[in-house]
Design a protein around this motif. Structure first.
Motif, short mmCIF file in Angstrom:
data_model
loop_
_atom_site.label_atom_id
_atom_site.label_comp_id
_atom_site.label_asym_id
_atom_site.label_seq_id
_atom_site.Cartn_x
_atom_site.Cartn_y
_atom_site.Cartn_z
N ARG A 71 3.10 39.88 20.57
CA ARG A 71 3.26 41.23 20.07
C ARG A 71 2.28 41.51 19.07
N GLU A 86 11.14 52.51 29.78
CA GLU A 86 11.84 51.22 29.99
C GLU A 86 11.67 50.48 31.27
N HIS A 91 8.27 50.07 24.99
CA HIS A 91 9.43 50.12 23.69
C HIS A 91 9.05 51.65 23.35
N HIS A 229 14.15 50.57 15.91
CA HIS A 229 12.92 50.09 16.07
C HIS A 229 13.13 48.57 15.89
N TYR A 231 11.60 46.24 17.83
CA TYR A 231 10.66 45.53 18.79
C TYR A 231 9.26 45.37 18.06
#
Length: 232
Positions: A71, A86, A91, A229, A231
């Motif tokens: 990520r 989704e 995200h 938030h 993610y």
């Protein structure tokens, strides 16, 4: 760190059910600031010279799609709805289409600074004669990306032209952001909302209310987009 440990919650009654406005702690916004965007939206000219283009889909959202398992790298994509994002494994990061302030570095800046109105105003007053210096001042004070800071600076210039006299009186008399009697916006913010807000919101993409973040300006609950938030 769990999200519960990293998030401070404020209760807000939102349309369709209760939503909780959030503030985020340093580990969270630091993690977001370190992400790398592959396709940031750039601002090459004054958005107020362009005006509002055709509106996006009414339920559109901006979402982050990571390109690696760590990520670290991500792309920004506009989707027609939350379910569409989704289904694509993305995200949702804010309501409305992606724009100049949609990066996760800008999300980090919005999280770190609950009040963006005063630092941006201070930069615009300090460098009233220079767009470039005002933009750099906003970057230095808030940590925004260059395109996002430029969008704020263009917004400030337009508001100066459209609302300068009203805003000067508001500042001189120390009127708060929200008038205590009924919580409405003060005259300067209302003028900005009408004359600069639509173009700013389109080109910036991210705003505090569309990101579900606590703000120094109280907004009606039906203007707040429900997003958490988690993610990072």
């Amino acid at each position: 760190m769990s999200l519960a440990a990293a998030v401070c919650v404020l209760s807000l009654a939102a349309v369709g059910g209760a939503f909780e406005l959030r503030t985020y702690t340093r580990p969270v916004y630091t993690a977001f600031a370190e992400k790398k965007c592959l396709n940031p939206v750039t601002i090459d000219t004054d958005p107020y010279d362009i005006g509002l283009p055709s509106p996006s889909a009414p339920e559109s959202v901006c979402a982050v799609k990571y390109n690696d398992s760590e990520r670290t790298w991500y792309s920004l994509e506009t989707y027609n709805s939350v379910p569409e994002a989704e289904r694509d494994g993305a995200h949702v990061t804010h309501g409305t289409q992606c724009g100049a302030c949609s990066t996760l570095r800008d999300l980090s800046a919005f999280m770190e600074h609950t009040d963006l109105t005063n630092p941006v105003r201070s930069c615009m007053l300090k460098y009233v004669w220079s767009f470039e210096r005002a933009t750099q001042c906003i970057i230095d004070e808030t940590g925004m990306t260059v395109p996002c800071a430029a969008t704020f600076a263009y917004n400030g210039i337009n508001t100066r032209w459209q609302c300068g006299g009203i805003c000067m009186l508001v500042y001189m008399f120390g009127v708060p952001n929200n008038v205590p009697e009924d919580n409405r916006l003060n005259a300067c913010l209302q003028c900005d909302e009408v004359n600069s807000g639509p173009v700013f919101k389109h080109f910036a993409g991210r705003t505090r209310r569309q990101s579900g973040l606590k703000s120094a300006i109280v907004r009606p609950s039906d203007e707040v987009f429900a997003v958490v938030h988690d993610y990072y």
